[in-house]
Design a protein around this motif. Sequence first.
Motif, PDB file in Angstrom:
ATOM      1  N   LYS A  11      -5.026  -1.408 -70.824  1.00  0.00           N
ATOM      2  CA  LYS A  11      -4.150  -1.296 -69.648  1.00  0.00           C
ATOM      3  C   LYS A  11      -4.822  -0.511 -68.537  1.00  0.00           C
ATOM      4  O   LYS A  11      -4.651  -0.811 -67.361  1.00  0.00           O
ATOM      5  N   ASN A  12      -5.574   0.537 -68.900  1.00  0.00           N
ATOM      6  CA  ASN A  12      -6.176   1.431 -67.912  1.00  0.00           C
ATOM      7  C   ASN A  12      -7.624   1.685 -68.326  1.00  0.00           C
ATOM      8  O   ASN A  12      -7.878   2.444 -69.261  1.00  0.00           O
ATOM      9  N   LEU A  13      -8.548   1.067 -67.630  1.00  0.00           N
ATOM     10  CA  LEU A  13      -9.956   1.134 -68.010  1.00  0.00           C
ATOM     11  C   LEU A  13     -10.491   2.567 -67.963  1.00  0.00           C
ATOM     12  O   LEU A  13     -11.174   3.001 -68.889  1.00  0.00           O
ATOM     13  N   GLU A  14     -10.176   3.299 -66.911  1.00  0.00           N
ATOM     14  CA  GLU A  14     -10.677   4.681 -66.789  1.00  0.00           C
ATOM     15  C   GLU A  14     -10.198   5.549 -67.947  1.00  0.00           C
ATOM     16  O   GLU A  14     -10.978   6.309 -68.525  1.00  0.00           O
ATOM     17  N   GLN A  15      -8.934   5.441 -68.266  1.00  0.00           N
ATOM     18  CA  GLN A  15      -8.357   6.228 -69.362  1.00  0.00           C
ATOM     19  C   GLN A  15      -9.019   5.866 -70.691  1.00  0.00           C
ATOM     20  O   GLN A  15      -9.341   6.738 -71.492  1.00  0.00           O
ATOM     21  N   SER A  16      -9.253   4.596 -70.919  1.00  0.00           N
ATOM     22  CA  SER A  16      -9.878   4.153 -72.167  1.00  0.00           C
ATOM     23  C   SER A  16     -11.330   4.606 -72.253  1.00  0.00           C
ATOM     24  O   SER A  16     -11.783   5.046 -73.317  1.00  0.00           O
ATOM     25  N   ASN A  33     -17.182  -6.176 -62.328  1.00  0.00           N
ATOM     26  CA  ASN A  33     -15.968  -6.955 -62.096  1.00  0.00           C
ATOM     27  C   ASN A  33     -16.303  -8.425 -62.288  1.00  0.00           C
ATOM     28  O   ASN A  33     -17.391  -8.868 -61.916  1.00  0.00           O
ATOM     29  N   ALA A  34     -15.358  -9.154 -62.860  1.00  0.00           N
ATOM     30  CA  ALA A  34     -15.507 -10.597 -63.046  1.00  0.00           C
ATOM     31  C   ALA A  34     -14.161 -11.236 -62.728  1.00  0.00           C
ATOM     32  O   ALA A  34     -13.195 -11.049 -63.469  1.00  0.00           O
ATOM     33  N   ASP A  35     -14.091 -11.946 -61.622  1.00  0.00           N
ATOM     34  CA  ASP A  35     -12.821 -12.493 -61.136  1.00  0.00           C
ATOM     35  C   ASP A  35     -11.803 -11.359 -61.037  1.00  0.00           C
ATOM     36  O   ASP A  35     -12.056 -10.376 -60.365  1.00  0.00           O
ATOM     37  N   LEU A  36     -10.692 -11.456 -61.731  1.00  0.00           N
ATOM     38  CA  LEU A  36      -9.659 -10.423 -61.675  1.00  0.00           C
ATOM     39  C   LEU A  36      -9.866  -9.302 -62.682  1.00  0.00           C
ATOM     40  O   LEU A  36      -9.140  -8.320 -62.681  1.00  0.00           O
ATOM     41  N   ALA A  37     -10.847  -9.446 -63.526  1.00  0.00           N
ATOM     42  CA  ALA A  37     -11.062  -8.480 -64.602  1.00  0.00           C
ATOM     43  C   ALA A  37     -12.057  -7.400 -64.201  1.00  0.00           C
ATOM     44  O   ALA A  37     -12.968  -7.631 -63.420  1.00  0.00           O
ATOM     45  N   GLU A  38     -11.852  -6.213 -64.789  1.00  0.00           N
ATOM     46  CA  GLU A  38     -12.856  -5.156 -64.718  1.00  0.00           C
ATOM     47  C   GLU A  38     -13.305  -4.912 -66.149  1.00  0.00           C
ATOM     48  O   GLU A  38     -12.484  -4.796 -67.063  1.00  0.00           O
ATOM     49  N   MET A  51     -18.787  -2.043 -77.630  1.00  0.00           N
ATOM     50  CA  MET A  51     -17.348  -2.202 -77.481  1.00  0.00           C
ATOM     51  C   MET A  51     -17.111  -2.597 -76.030  1.00  0.00           C
ATOM     52  O   MET A  51     -17.529  -1.886 -75.110  1.00  0.00           O
ATOM     53  N   GLU A  52     -16.504  -3.753 -75.838  1.00  0.00           N
ATOM     54  CA  GLU A  52     -16.187  -4.228 -74.493  1.00  0.00           C
ATOM     55  C   GLU A  52     -14.741  -3.852 -74.198  1.00  0.00           C
ATOM     56  O   GLU A  52     -13.827  -4.240 -74.931  1.00  0.00           O
ATOM     57  N   LEU A  53     -14.538  -3.096 -73.140  1.00  0.00           N
ATOM     58  CA  LEU A  53     -13.195  -2.776 -72.678  1.00  0.00           C
ATOM     59  C   LEU A  53     -12.908  -3.675 -71.491  1.00  0.00           C
ATOM     60  O   LEU A  53     -13.659  -3.694 -70.517  1.00  0.00           O
ATOM     61  N   LEU A  54     -11.832  -4.424 -71.574  1.00  0.00           N
ATOM     62  CA  LEU A  54     -11.507  -5.448 -70.594  1.00  0.00           C
ATOM     63  C   LEU A  54     -10.131  -5.164 -70.007  1.00  0.00           C
ATOM     64  O   LEU A  54      -9.137  -5.165 -70.729  1.00  0.00           O
ATOM     65  N   GLN A  55     -10.093  -4.899 -68.705  1.00  0.00           N
ATOM     66  CA  GLN A  55      -8.819  -4.682 -68.023  1.00  0.00           C
ATOM     67  C   GLN A  55      -8.564  -5.849 -67.095  1.00  0.00           C
ATOM     68  O   GLN A  55      -9.365  -6.139 -66.216  1.00  0.00           O
ATOM     69  N   VAL A  56      -7.444  -6.531 -67.327  1.00  0.00           N
ATOM     70  CA  VAL A  56      -7.035  -7.655 -66.492  1.00  0.00           C
ATOM     71  C   VAL A  56      -5.635  -7.335 -65.978  1.00  0.00           C
ATOM     72  O   VAL A  56      -4.713  -7.195 -66.780  1.00  0.00           O
ATOM     73  N   PRO A  57      -5.466  -7.202 -64.645  1.00  0.00           N
ATOM     74  CA  PRO A  57      -4.124  -6.922 -64.130  1.00  0.00           C
ATOM     75  C   PRO A  57      -3.123  -7.963 -64.642  1.00  0.00           C
ATOM     76  O   PRO A  57      -3.433  -9.148 -64.680  1.00  0.00           O
ATOM     77  N   GLN A  58      -2.002  -7.497 -65.072  1.00  0.00           N
ATOM     78  CA  GLN A  58      -0.948  -8.353 -65.618  1.00  0.00           C
ATOM     79  C   GLN A  58      -1.400  -9.085 -66.868  1.00  0.00           C
ATOM     80  O   GLN A  58      -0.759 -10.028 -67.300  1.00  0.00           O
ATOM     81  N   GLY A  59      -2.526  -8.672 -67.445  1.00  0.00           N
ATOM     82  CA  GLY A  59      -3.006  -9.292 -68.674  1.00  0.00           C
ATOM     83  C   GLY A  59      -2.398  -8.627 -69.893  1.00  0.00           C
ATOM     84  O   GLY A  59      -1.906  -7.507 -69.849  1.00  0.00           O
ATOM     85  N   GLN A  60      -2.445  -9.318 -70.978  1.00  0.00           N
ATOM     86  CA  GLN A  60      -1.936  -8.809 -72.239  1.00  0.00           C
ATOM     87  C   GLN A  60      -2.939  -7.827 -72.832  1.00  0.00           C
ATOM     88  O   GLN A  60      -4.145  -7.994 -72.687  1.00  0.00           O
ATOM     89  N   THR A  61      -2.435  -6.786 -73.505  1.00  0.00           N
ATOM     90  CA  THR A  61      -3.311  -5.850 -74.201  1.00  0.00           C
ATOM     91  C   THR A  61      -3.000  -5.895 -75.681  1.00  0.00           C
ATOM     92  O   THR A  61      -1.901  -6.252 -76.090  1.00  0.00           O
TER      93      THR A  61
END
Length: 120
Positions: A11-16, A33-38, A51-61
């Motif tokens: 949900k929150n890339l910085e926090q993770s 950044n890749a499209d809408l993802a960070e 470990m890949e951390l993937l944050q997508v706005p409005q995406g499922q976690t």
Amino acid sequence: MHMKHVTLRVKNLEQSIKFYEMITGLTVHRRFNADLAEIAFMTNGEGETEMELLQVPQGQTFEGKGMFICFKTDKLDEMHQIAKNRGLNPSPIQYPGDETNYFYVYDPDGVSIQLRTFPN
């Protein structure tokens, strides 16, 4: 065959990133950044599994139900105290009788993280 990486949707890339740096010692190897993802790839060394951390706005976690990720540590007591001091509510240290010791703590998205010692 070598496992290249494991992806966690967060949900929150910085926090993770801060959590995994503190608890596991992983560091950001690359971030973009890749499209809408960070995306941030974290590792403990060149050629190691990432470990890949993937944050997508409005995406499922992933909410951590039914799995845990184990990290080997030689500083179990110290890490347990750090987790306590940071208010992460770690489990008690377990002594299963197989020459290992471990405890669990949850990441910001509810993924269960196990820190464990192993005999040399």
